[in-house]
Design a protein around this motif. Structure first.
Motif, PDB file in Angstrom:
ATOM      1  N   TYR A 131      58.289  74.421  77.234  1.00 35.97           N
ATOM      2  CA  TYR A 131      57.407  74.453  76.108  1.00 35.97           C
ATOM      3  C   TYR A 131      56.882  73.403  75.216  1.00 35.97           C
ATOM      4  N   LEU A 132      57.719  72.299  75.878  1.00 35.54           N
ATOM      5  CA  LEU A 132      56.668  71.185  74.640  1.00 35.54           C
ATOM      6  C   LEU A 132      56.134  70.335  75.754  1.00 35.54           C
ATOM      7  N   LEU A 133      56.038  70.914  76.851  1.00 36.90           N
ATOM      8  CA  LEU A 133      54.634  70.199  77.593  1.00 36.90           C
ATOM      9  C   LEU A 133      53.394  71.217  77.271  1.00 36.90           C
ATOM     10  N   ASP A 134      53.418  72.465  76.971  1.00 38.98           N
ATOM     11  CA  ASP A 134      53.045  73.372  76.639  1.00 38.98           C
ATOM     12  C   ASP A 134      52.258  72.553  75.397  1.00 38.98           C
ATOM     13  N   ILE A 135      52.827  72.628  74.134  1.00 40.38           N
ATOM     14  CA  ILE A 135      52.302  71.869  73.264  1.00 40.38           C
ATOM     15  C   ILE A 135      51.787  70.162  72.690  1.00 40.38           C
ATOM     16  N   ALA A 136      52.394  69.326  73.558  1.00 39.51           N
ATOM     17  CA  ALA A 136      51.439  68.637  74.072  1.00 39.51           C
ATOM     18  C   ALA A 136      50.605  68.756  74.819  1.00 39.51           C
ATOM     19  N   GLY A 137      50.105  70.023  75.968  1.00 45.03           N
ATOM     20  CA  GLY A 137      48.626  69.497  75.841  1.00 45.03           C
ATOM     21  C   GLY A 137      47.938  70.346  74.618  1.00 45.03           C
ATOM     22  N   VAL A 190      56.150  74.411  65.853  1.00 46.28           N
ATOM     23  CA  VAL A 190      57.588  75.202  65.600  1.00 46.28           C
ATOM     24  C   VAL A 190      58.704  74.910  66.541  1.00 46.28           C
ATOM     25  N   LEU A 191      59.304  74.409  67.318  1.00 46.31           N
ATOM     26  CA  LEU A 191      60.007  74.865  68.499  1.00 46.31           C
ATOM     27  C   LEU A 191      61.542  74.878  68.191  1.00 46.31           C
ATOM     28  N   GLN A 250      47.137  80.188  71.903  1.00 47.72           N
ATOM     29  CA  GLN A 250      47.404  81.232  72.548  1.00 47.72           C
ATOM     30  C   GLN A 250      48.522  81.011  73.884  1.00 47.72           C
ATOM     31  N   PHE A 251      48.729  80.374  73.826  1.00 48.49           N
ATOM     32  CA  PHE A 251      50.168  79.963  74.442  1.00 48.49           C
ATOM     33  C   PHE A 251      51.289  80.205  74.408  1.00 48.49           C
ATOM     34  N   ALA A 252      51.137  80.242  72.865  1.00 49.05           N
ATOM     35  CA  ALA A 252      52.292  81.132  72.230  1.00 49.05           C
ATOM     36  C   ALA A 252      52.481  82.500  72.021  1.00 49.05           C
ATOM     37  N   ILE A 253      51.480  83.590  72.582  1.00 51.98           N
ATOM     38  CA  ILE A 253      51.252  84.956  72.313  1.00 51.98           C
ATOM     39  C   ILE A 253      52.978  85.717  73.058  1.00 51.98           C
ATOM     40  N   SER A 254      53.945  86.396  72.360  1.00 55.76           N
ATOM     41  CA  SER A 254      54.842  86.937  73.574  1.00 55.76           C
ATOM     42  C   SER A 254      54.515  87.821  74.154  1.00 55.76           C
ATOM     43  N   ASN A 255      55.303  88.052  75.623  1.00 56.76           N
ATOM     44  CA  ASN A 255      55.347  88.707  76.757  1.00 56.76           C
ATOM     45  C   ASN A 255      56.077  90.101  76.581  1.00 56.76           C
TER      46      ASN A 255
END
Length: 372
Positions: free
Chosen positions: A329-335, A366-367, A144-149
């Motif tokens: 973005y790094l923190l979002d993925i780590a979470g 993927v980042l 969900q965190f990677a959904i675009s706005n």
């Protein structure tokens, strides 16, 4: 209409359905929740024309009927009533107001006619299957965190659900991307999902599904076509339109040849990123990772405030590399990682990096790098 029911039952149902209603509406009826008696039950329904939620709760029906009242105000009234109380709802003879009574409390709400309330026409739903609610929630949580706005690329404003062939059978896959990062998660495809059309579930619907799943062990029924999706869990039915667009070929951006592997303690890495990014500006949240054998140095430079560095011990034995990423973005993925170790597969400073959980081969991220 006159009906009496437990405050706890009414509140739980209103909690599920009132969230669909937008706070500001140019169409008055869309601010309301539909309440209708039905065989010893009270049925509540709310919609924003794209998403519809409905639920039935047990009730003592003294006089059947149906009407609509302002959803958020109705919810707030019931929420503030004493726990364990009984709530009576009675429509006035002239059809203008609904009386809400509980103990010594009395409220009267303006009504709009039930005939004005819209229905989402579902049409034929070509595929149906059931799965454990927690499985779908896990797919959503991971992506969900990677959904675009971004409004222009509207087809990225949701999660892409589809089935693919895996090494051990069919997989049910969720993918989300905003062009800077991509999240992909898989579970074994439930029976009946094979051959389903690829669908893009809108962001708002994704959030409602997430909140709706309170018992991860509950059975969740999914029915869908290429235009609509309907989910049923317990007494709650959620119906939504889908995003009418083509999701991009995400497989092209997943790197296949990244030969540099980095392993790092997830918690230690996340804490270090969080600390050094304190000094970064809101516009430029870049953190530089300098990799050498056995260690990583994280650096943030903010021309307006100063610099920050921190060294972390890592498992890395390849050639030295400097690469920058957005700290958030790094923190979002780590979470989202569930094991203690994060695995990075890198190529060079300008190529996308693949991040995986050492304990979860069914999920990958993927980042895209940043210039630092």
């Amino acid at each position: 209409m006159r009906v009496t029911l437990e405050r706890s039952h009414l509140l739980a149902s209103l909690t599920h359905v009132h969230r669909v209603v937008e706070r500001r509406n140019t169409i008055p009826i869309l601010s309301n929740v539909l309440i209708r008696t039905d065989d010893g039950q009270l049925k509540l329904k709310a919609t924003d024309l794209d998403l519809e939620a409905q639920e039935s709760v047990p009730a003592l029906v003294e006089r059947p009927g149906a009407t609509t009242v302002p959803a958020h105000m109705f919810y707030d009234i019931v929420r503030k009533l004493p726990e364990g109380s009984q709530v009576s709802l009675e429509a006035s003879a002239d059809g203008a107001t609904l009386s809400i009574s509980s103990g010594r409390s009395r409220f009267s709400l303006q009504m709009l006619p039930e005939s004005d309330f819209p229905d989402i026409t579902v049409g034929e739903l070509s595929h149906a299957f059931t799965l454990e609610a927690g499985d779908l929630k896990r797919l959503i949580d991971r992506t969900q965190f990677a959904i675009s706005n971004e409004e222009i690329r509207y087809y990225l404003n949701g999660i892409f659900l589809h089935t693919v062939d895996g090494p051990d059978g069919s997989l049910f896959r969720a993918v989300a991307t905003d062009g800077h990062r991509l999240a992909r998660a898989d579970i074994a495809a439930p029976k009946g999902a094979e051959g389903m059309p690829g669908i893009i579930v809108p962001r708002k619907t994704v959030g409602e599904i997430q909140r709706l799943i309170e018992d991860p062990k509950a059975e969740l029924k999914v029915e869908l076509s290429d235009a609509k999706i309907r989910l049923t869990v317990g007494n709650v039915v959620l119906t939504s339109k889908l995003i009418d667009g083509t999701f991009p070929d995400y497989g092209r951006v997943i790197p296949q040849g990244n030969d540099k592997e980095l392993r790092v303690d997830k918690a230690e890495f996340a804490e270090a990123v969080d600390r050094v990014s304190t000094i970064s500006s809101e516009r430029g949240r870049a953190v530089k990772l300098t990799l050498a054998e056995g260690r990583m140095v994280l650096t943030v430079v903010n021309p307006d405030s100063g610099t920050a560095t921190e060294e972390v011990m890592v498992d890395y034995g390849d050639t030295p590399l400097e690469i920058g990423f957005n700290a958030r973005y790094l923190l979002d993925i780590a979470g989202q990682l569930t094991s203690e170790t994060a695995v990075f597969h890198l190529a060079d400073a300008g190529s996308p990096t693949l991040i995986q959980d050492a304990g979860d081969g069914a999920t990958l991220y993927v980042l895209m790098p940043m210039r630092v």
